[in-house]
Design a protein around this motif. Structure first.
Motif, mmCIF file in Angstrom:
data_model
loop_
_atom_site.group_PDB
_atom_site.id
_atom_site.type_symbol
_atom_site.label_atom_id
_atom_site.label_comp_id
_atom_site.label_asym_id
_atom_site.label_seq_id
_atom_site.Cartn_x
_atom_site.Cartn_y
_atom_site.Cartn_z
ATOM 1 N N VAL A 63 0.880 -1.165 0.000
ATOM 2 C CA VAL A 63 0.000 0.000 0.000
ATOM 3 C C VAL A 63 0.919 1.216 0.000
ATOM 4 O O VAL A 63 1.599 1.489 0.987
ATOM 5 C CB VAL A 63 -0.912 0.024 1.241
ATOM 6 N N ALA A 64 0.989 1.922 -1.120
ATOM 7 C CA ALA A 64 1.901 3.056 -1.272
ATOM 8 C C ALA A 64 1.120 4.373 -1.293
ATOM 9 O O ALA A 64 -0.109 4.385 -1.315
ATOM 10 C CB ALA A 64 2.724 2.907 -2.544
ATOM 11 N N GLU A 65 1.867 5.470 -1.276
ATOM 12 C CA GLU A 65 1.283 6.814 -1.350
ATOM 13 C C GLU A 65 0.221 7.045 -0.288
ATOM 14 O O GLU A 65 -0.830 7.645 -0.518
ATOM 15 C CB GLU A 65 0.726 7.086 -2.743
ATOM 16 N N ASN A 66 0.490 6.522 0.917
ATOM 17 C CA ASN A 66 -0.401 6.742 2.059
ATOM 18 C C ASN A 66 -1.822 6.229 1.833
ATOM 19 O O ASN A 66 -2.793 6.786 2.335
ATOM 20 C CB ASN A 66 -0.442 8.222 2.444
ATOM 21 N N GLY A 67 -1.926 5.153 1.070
ATOM 22 C CA GLY A 67 -3.223 4.532 0.853
ATOM 23 C C GLY A 67 -3.814 4.738 -0.517
ATOM 24 O O GLY A 67 -4.893 4.216 -0.822
ATOM 25 N N ALA A 68 -3.121 5.471 -1.378
ATOM 26 C CA ALA A 68 -3.682 5.796 -2.691
ATOM 27 C C ALA A 68 -3.403 4.751 -3.756
ATOM 28 O O ALA A 68 -4.136 4.642 -4.736
ATOM 29 C CB ALA A 68 -3.143 7.149 -3.172
ATOM 30 N N ILE A 131 -2.286 15.242 5.325
ATOM 31 C CA ILE A 131 -1.864 14.229 6.297
ATOM 32 C C ILE A 131 -0.396 14.458 6.612
ATOM 33 O O ILE A 131 0.419 14.661 5.710
ATOM 34 C CB ILE A 131 -2.086 12.809 5.746
ATOM 35 N N PHE A 132 -0.053 14.412 7.899
ATOM 36 C CA PHE A 132 1.321 14.659 8.319
ATOM 37 C C PHE A 132 2.029 13.360 8.685
ATOM 38 O O PHE A 132 1.430 12.450 9.252
ATOM 39 C CB PHE A 132 1.339 15.609 9.523
ATOM 40 N N ASN A 133 3.306 13.318 8.355
ATOM 41 C CA ASN A 133 4.177 12.217 8.762
ATOM 42 C C ASN A 133 5.500 12.839 9.179
ATOM 43 O O ASN A 133 6.407 12.986 8.374
ATOM 44 C CB ASN A 133 4.372 11.218 7.614
ATOM 45 N N GLY A 143 -10.693 11.111 2.681
ATOM 46 C CA GLY A 143 -11.118 9.735 2.915
ATOM 47 C C GLY A 143 -10.096 8.701 2.513
ATOM 48 O O GLY A 143 -10.290 7.508 2.778
ATOM 49 N N ILE A 144 -9.003 9.107 1.889
ATOM 50 C CA ILE A 144 -7.947 8.176 1.489
ATOM 51 C C ILE A 144 -6.835 8.250 2.525
ATOM 52 O O ILE A 144 -6.299 9.317 2.819
ATOM 53 C CB ILE A 144 -7.393 8.507 0.092
ATOM 54 N N ASN A 145 -6.478 7.104 3.088
ATOM 55 C CA ASN A 145 -5.397 7.039 4.056
ATOM 56 C C ASN A 145 -4.842 5.617 4.105
ATOM 57 O O ASN A 145 -5.289 4.741 3.359
ATOM 58 C CB ASN A 145 -5.869 7.510 5.444
ATOM 59 N N LYS A 146 -3.897 5.393 4.983
ATOM 60 C CA LYS A 146 -3.296 4.066 5.076
ATOM 61 C C LYS A 146 -4.310 2.999 5.473
ATOM 62 O O LYS A 146 -4.197 1.839 5.080
ATOM 63 C CB LYS A 146 -2.134 4.082 6.070
ATOM 64 N N GLY A 147 -5.303 3.401 6.250
ATOM 65 C CA GLY A 147 -6.327 2.449 6.659
ATOM 66 C C GLY A 147 -7.196 1.980 5.508
ATOM 67 O O GLY A 147 -7.469 0.782 5.371
ATOM 68 N N ASN A 172 0.677 9.279 10.634
ATOM 69 C CA ASN A 172 -0.151 8.721 9.561
ATOM 70 C C ASN A 172 -0.358 7.218 9.687
ATOM 71 O O ASN A 172 -1.098 6.624 8.899
ATOM 72 C CB ASN A 172 0.434 9.072 8.188
ATOM 73 N N ASP A 173 0.274 6.593 10.689
ATOM 74 C CA ASP A 173 0.091 5.155 10.893
ATOM 75 C C ASP A 173 -1.146 4.844 11.733
ATOM 76 O O ASP A 173 -1.620 3.706 11.739
ATOM 77 C CB ASP A 173 1.333 4.544 11.551
#
Length: 230
Positions: A63-68, A131-133, A143-147, A172-173
């Motif tokens: 899962v790359a780009e923080n969920g994208a 989103i911060f990391n 609505g798009i994230n790692k989850g 972001n985790d």
């Protein structure tokens, strides 16, 4: 076998300063040899990840780009989950001297440019989320994230979240750790993440991941007592 999958962040979790040590790779190999699945969940762009980490074949999904973006290392197939970046938004950021990099769906910059990013989003009425990391600033469709990315990966692999452990280190985790049955923080994780994790490892970065894997292989994490969230 209770836990069938391990979802792991890359920077600051699996890797330290972008590098994964051999001892950590050995632990990942032992994990897959047990019949379990590895899933990487990262904010990095896929091409960048492939350039610095030539062992993606150990992972059933990335899962790359923080969920994208969802990537299958076996078939080399890529699945873009949201719409591509808004070109006008990127052009406006560059016009305002914000350094940006673009992935398939993510637009990334760094602190202290988040204020300009938010200003542009509000001025143009865009349905985007920041989103911060740590020092990284990532912009994605709301609505798009790692989850959400991990949920899609688990659906493809037909593995319930109930049978999944997640491990991370940064803000972001939270999104993907809350999806997992057991959430784990490595020793170098931010305090906010440690406070919400079920288990905190003694080791930092890859050493913590290797430590976690040994516990899973030994007894499916049965002897680790969850941390208190008081």
């Amino acid at each position: 076998m209770r836990y069938l999958a391990l979802a792991v962040d890359y920077d600051g979790t699996l890797a330290s300063h972008g590098e994964v040590h051999q001892s950590t790779l050995n632990a990942l190999e032992r994990f897959t040899e047990s019949g379990r699945r590895l899933i990487m969940v990262t904010g990095r762009q896929l091409d960048d990840l492939q350039n610095i980490f030539p062992h993606l074949e150990l992972f059933s999904r990335v899962v790359a780009e923080n969920g994208a973006l969802l990537y299958d290392p076996g078939s080399k197939s890529r699945r873009l989950l949201p719409e591509p970046p808004n070109a006008a938004f990127v052009d406006e950021l560059r016009r305002r001297s914000v350094p940006v990099s673009m992935g398939s769906a993510i637009v990334a910059t760094s602190r202290p440019h988040e204020k300009t990013v938010l200003d542009v989003i509000h001025e143009h009425g865009l349905h985007l989320e920041v989103i911060f990391n740590k020092d990284a600033v990532m912009v994605l469709p709301s609505g798009i994230n790692k989850g959400t990315g991990l949920k899609c990966a688990l659906e493809e692999l037909r593995i319930p979240a109930y049978n999944t452990i997640g491990v991370g280190d940064a803000e972001n985790d939270h999104a993907f750790l809350t999806l997992c049955d057991c959430s784990v923080a490595v020793a170098n994780a931010l305090s906010a993440l440690k406070n919400r994790a079920d288990v905190v490892m003694e080791g930092a970065c890859g050493a913590g991941v290797a430590e976690l894997i040994e516990h899973i292989l030994k007894d499916d994490l049965r002897f680790l007592a969850p941390v208190s969230h008081s």
